[in-house]
Write an enzyme that holds these catalytic residues in place. Structure first.
Site, PDB file in Angstrom:
ATOM      1  N   GLY A   1     -10.828  -9.740   5.006  1.00  0.00           N
ATOM      2  CA  GLY A   1     -12.204  -9.689   5.501  1.00  0.00           C
ATOM      3  C   GLY A   1     -12.201 -10.019   6.978  1.00  0.00           C
ATOM      4  O   GLY A   1     -11.426  -9.447   7.739  1.00  0.00           O
TER       5      GLY A   1
ATOM      6  N   SER B   1      -4.259  -9.185   4.472  1.00  0.00           N
ATOM      7  CA  SER B   1      -5.039  -8.917   5.686  1.00  0.00           C
ATOM      8  C   SER B   1      -5.419 -10.228   6.391  1.00  0.00           C
ATOM      9  O   SER B   1      -4.535 -10.927   6.856  1.00  0.00           O
ATOM     10  CB  SER B   1      -6.257  -8.058   5.349  1.00  0.00           C
ATOM     11  OG  SER B   1      -6.870  -7.554   6.509  1.00  0.00           O
TER      12      SER B   1
ATOM     13  N   HIS C   1      -2.444  -4.340   8.703  1.00  0.00           N
ATOM     14  CA  HIS C   1      -3.017  -2.995   8.915  1.00  0.00           C
ATOM     15  C   HIS C   1      -2.365  -2.326  10.133  1.00  0.00           C
ATOM     16  O   HIS C   1      -2.996  -1.515  10.804  1.00  0.00           O
ATOM     17  CB  HIS C   1      -4.530  -3.045   9.164  1.00  0.00           C
ATOM     18  CG  HIS C   1      -5.354  -3.606   8.051  1.00  0.00           C
ATOM     19  ND1 HIS C   1      -5.765  -2.861   6.969  1.00  0.00           N
ATOM     20  CD2 HIS C   1      -5.872  -4.846   7.864  1.00  0.00           C
ATOM     21  CE1 HIS C   1      -6.506  -3.620   6.160  1.00  0.00           C
ATOM     22  NE2 HIS C   1      -6.580  -4.829   6.681  1.00  0.00           N
TER      23      HIS C   1
ATOM     24  N   GLU D   1      -0.152  -0.739   6.191  1.00  0.00           N
ATOM     25  CA  GLU D   1      -0.784  -0.861   4.879  1.00  0.00           C
ATOM     26  C   GLU D   1       0.207  -0.439   3.787  1.00  0.00           C
ATOM     27  O   GLU D   1       0.957   0.517   3.954  1.00  0.00           O
ATOM     28  CB  GLU D   1      -2.048   0.004   4.833  1.00  0.00           C
ATOM     29  CG  GLU D   1      -3.088  -0.495   5.836  1.00  0.00           C
ATOM     30  CD  GLU D   1      -4.420   0.239   5.736  1.00  0.00           C
ATOM     31  OE1 GLU D   1      -4.494   1.282   5.074  1.00  0.00           O
ATOM     32  OE2 GLU D   1      -5.395  -0.267   6.329  1.00  0.00           O
TER      33      GLU D   1
END
Lengths: 241, 241
Positions: B91, B124, B161, B196
């Site tokens: 997030g 993440s 990412h 990813e």
């Protein structure tokens, strides 16, 4: 005020930095008579500050203007005070904003622009720091820094290099989702996403959105569908946030 | 340590969150006997914390594990201390790290993971905060926050990412250029860009790089050409930075 805030420096087909905004910059130069500009190069990390000055000089020579690098001035405060106008290069917003605070230049620039009506021209990081804060930058926080207030020349947040697309197959958050997160936390603010090749021109109290390539500005508010604005649409309400 | 750091949550063809890392997580669960996990949901801004708990529960049910949301616990410190392991959702990294500091959880989690060998699984933003600092996050700083220290479970910086591509025609800085900027300012650090669908597994003192889709890790140092590592390549030196 005489402010030009550009999304980015170079767009395809226009090889000089800020070339796509040259007609707007020309209007500002003609209106104010500004000839001697200082370039604030502190955002530049991967290139030399002198090279950046030379690149901007190349663009502004066409308007008969001279550009000197603030990093070459013995006293940056005096240099800002003596210049006719201020140009702020893109690069890393964190390093730029922190350096302006460290050198005591935030209020000096604000005074030059707001009280003395000197032109302020900034692209990318230079547009980010014209907002109330730098919370809508796309950069990595490569230095440890408080997310400090910035110049607050305009009362809304700008997201430069705004883009809807993501690389194919990439599942990281899109820019729209990141802006949605900003607004979920900051519910009474607005964010103007300006794509590359577009800019804002603040002429006195008047705000204009200008697009060199037909791309539109996208305005984001909390829990409201994003609104799209084309060049010459009335965006004046953004100055009354 | 028993740490799994994933680049992201979902990849094409694997619809459950962290499904592409399930075999690594299974090894950790079998080794440690952990059954009761707390999910740290503070990075989640655009979805409900309860929904995020349900999504992670769906993935971990296959391993016979129970997942509870830390936001539902009366005393988060006690909840971490009583859990068998910790999962940290992706997030917004800024909100996540600030919330952990505000709740006094940084040292509580460090102690659980380093002293008590409890599993730590983060994707993440959850991988960003396992680094010494969050300076290599891709997120917007949507809250005013010092760029604070984070958990320092691994001694190097991770860029989750990680992606080489930029959208066609986009002139904003590439990720490689942004990492180059980080290293120009922080010359003695290293940054591991993990695409990813890839992850790090720290098993005791042993660091492994695992790729669910054949994508490779790219290691960046200041003024050295980036090095590329495939699954099962020896990356142990990263633990000795």
């Amino acid at each position: 005020m005489n402010v030009v805030l550009l999304s980015n420096g170079i767009i395809p087909g226009k090889n000089k930095v800020m070339e796509y905004g040259l007609e707007t910059i020309r209007k500002v130069v003609e209106k104010t008579g500004a000839r001697k500009f200082v370039l604030v190069p502190y955002a530049v990390i991967r290139a030399s500050h002198d090279d950046r000055v030379a690149a901007v000089q190349e663009t502004l020579s066409e308007l008969g203007c001279e550009v000197i690098g603030l990093h070459r001035c013995e006293d940056p405060v005096t240099a800002i005070e003596q210049a006719d106008g201020i140009i702020v290069s893109g690069g890393n917003t964190w390093v730029l904003n922190k350096t302006l605070h460290d050198l005591g230049l935030i209020n000096v620039i604000r005074k030059a622009v707001i009280t003395h009506n000197k032109p302020y021209i900034g692209w990318s990081a230079g547009a980010n720091i014209a907002c109330p804060t730098i919370r809508t930058t796309n950069d990595m926080p490569i230095i440890t820094s408080v997310v400090m207030n910035s110049l607050n020349l305009v009362p809304f947040q700008i997201n430069p290099h705004y883009i809807e697309a993501s690389p194919a197959g990439h599942n990281g958050e899109t820019r729209d989702q990141r802006i949605e997160e900003f607004l979920a936390v900051n519910r009474h603010e607005v964010v103007a996403g300006i794509p590359e090749g577009t800019l804002f021109h603040i002429d006195g109290e008047t705000l204009n959105f200008i697009s060199a390539n037909g791309k539109s500005m996208k305005l984001f508010r909390h829990e409201v569908a994003a609104e799209v604005f084309q060049e010459d649409d009335n965006v004046q309400f953004l100055m009354d946030q």
